[in-house]
Design an enzyme around this catalytic site. Sequence first.
Site, PDB file in Angstrom:
ATOM      1  CB  ILE A  47      -1.032  -0.043   1.150  1.00 19.08           C
ATOM      2  CG1 ILE A  47      -1.948   1.171   1.131  1.00 19.08           C
ATOM      3  CG2 ILE A  47      -0.367  -0.235   2.510  1.00 19.08           C
ATOM      4  CD1 ILE A  47      -3.218   1.017   1.984  1.00 19.08           C
ATOM      5  N   PRO A  48       1.617   1.447  -1.136  1.00 17.91           N
ATOM      6  CG  PRO A  48       2.270   1.619  -3.366  1.00 17.91           C
ATOM      7  CD  PRO A  48       1.593   0.689  -2.392  1.00 17.91           C
ATOM      8  CG  HIS A  49       0.723   5.705   1.920  1.00 20.46           C
ATOM      9  ND1 HIS A  49       0.948   4.405   2.326  1.00 20.46           N
ATOM     10  CD2 HIS A  49       1.017   6.480   2.969  1.00 20.46           C
ATOM     11  CE1 HIS A  49       1.340   4.412   3.588  1.00 20.46           C
ATOM     12  NE2 HIS A  49       1.408   5.670   4.012  1.00 20.46           N
ATOM     13  CB  CYS A  50       3.930   9.957  -0.107  1.00 24.28           C
ATOM     14  SG  CYS A  50       3.767  10.788  -1.674  1.00 24.28           S
TER      15      CYS A  50
END
Lengths: 500, 150
Positions: B64-67
Amino acid sequence: MTKNIVAVTACAAGIAHTYMAAESLERAGKAKDYNIKVETNGAIGAENVLTHEDIEQADLVIIAADIKIDLIRFTGKPVYVTKSIPAIEDAAGLIEKAFTEAQVFGKKGSKVGKIQIGNDKEKVGFFTHIMSGISYMVPMVIAAGLILTIANLYAFQKDDLGRIVNWGFDTSDSMGLLMSRLFAVGQVGFKLMIPLFAGFVANSIADKPAIAPAMIGAYIANDAELLGAKAGGGFIAAIAVAFIVGYLVKGLKKIKWPRILAPIVPIMIIPFIATLIISLLVFYVIGQPIAAGMDGMYNGLTWLNDNYSSAPIIIGVIVGGMIGFDLGGPVNKTALIFGTAIFTDTLAKNGIQGANFVPQTATQAAISVAPLGVWLATILFKKKFSKDEKVAATAAFGMGMVGVTEGAIPFVAADPVRMIIASVSGSAVAGGLAAATGCKFFGGIGSPLGTFIGYIEQPVPFITWILCVLSGVLVTALIIGFTRKPMMLAIEEEVAVENE
Amino acid sequence: MNKEIFNEGHIVFDKEATSREAAFRKIAAAAFEKGFVASAEDYYQGLVAREQEATTGFKDGIAIPHCKNKTVFKPGVFLMKFEQPIEWNALDKKPIHAAFALTIPEEGATDHLKLLSLIARKLIDDDFRNGILNETDPAKLTEIMNQISY
């Protein structure tokens, strides 16, 4: 007996790991028949917030957070602190480990932090909202105030007798035109700072949808012409507008709007409804009392002046105190208007010998007391003020020296009760002394400088006037200093750091 | 699920990426193309920076890549299905086959952010993960995603 567990999860972005950790803990807890409640401190604020009872009944507290969480509310409870990932990876294992390794928080000698959780707006209340508004307002107060100060210094002209009593700009002269424009720039800033402040106080309470209604509402509440009053409501009306709008918008957000409307609710529906409601409230509920109140105060002053003209100190104390009450708001404006009106009326009727100088002199003596008092307080009580406050106080000094009362607004808005008491007391002292000593203010700057840049008749040239004003300034500074808790702005700075 | 946050057009079947960085590039390109970020490069840098703090690789092949980044216009989710397994340093050390990439603006849009948080919660659900991993039909995947609601 079933064990009760409470937990708090949080992560940097506040979207993913906060909720993965919460979900994992809830599932693992239920699987093992624990009563578990998990508070999520995410980007959308704290949800499923732990109540006092929840914590009271908890046998174990788990903090699974990648950002700092204030543990103060868990004092006396076994607390286990870890990151979000261990909770996501193996929540069941974490719970068992926490039961054996948790340590009671707040034992003698342990340090207790006071850092606020960045997104947890509920707990911070009135003070934080006001502070948020002030932090946005201060740069505007300073920028506009300093420009106004420069223009104001230039505006005083000598009359035929060489007394500096005339105020105005000779716009046929290019320098005069420039200065009149700079003066207008400063006025625009002062006009904008009230809605700006209200907008960001409301933003702090209910986020973006609250900004537009609060700004529009506060603008109207501060505009004499729109209200049909002699003056606008100033920053006190702005605080009222901001809080009404903030909680109104908060309420509107809780309504279950139809799904189809959802995307336009925050950008269209809520701002529209809230602006409509606050505008009507300002016109019909806030505006009329301001106008009526000013008329009432004005009539009261006239009566007082008619009946107590032999005791100028009473008039002086009252109008002086009024100047310090709301710093440019309706009470302040009523006193100023009254002072000028009495002077010009009696001057026209009786000539300069028979003119009544008392109210005008008292208001002018009081006008610089609040900003100068704040400044002096930051000098005398250095430890009770933050760095930001000291910068703002330096600007307040500049504004105070040229008779711009508004320089004190950020300080007064931040801590209204204490500061209004301090400001009114000092202003009343200055007004009372100036009236009692028989100073006659013909014109000029309403500050200690007025005796040089202006024309004031007084028992001891220069000295009397300066002493009257400075006594007031000292009274204000001492009341602020002795009643204030240290570092009011400190909390704001911490919140700002958390939010970065 | 809200169509602005996720719709069939947000599903990307990628055949090329073999590394986490390459996967981030693909995600950033998709987010940029759909108008969720102002700059693909800034968003890519944001993903890399977030990953350095702690892995976003979950378990069973899902990440769950995010920024949270200034470059993000609005909240959104992109479902990336990778044909080649990608080494992600996941919690269970298994390679990643699917990723939910989140675009998170720095402030506002509370309602939409809530939906993103529900996706994160849903990842803990075994059935949801299996559905996402095994399904290959975009319409069916969208259907699974649309179950997420509050």
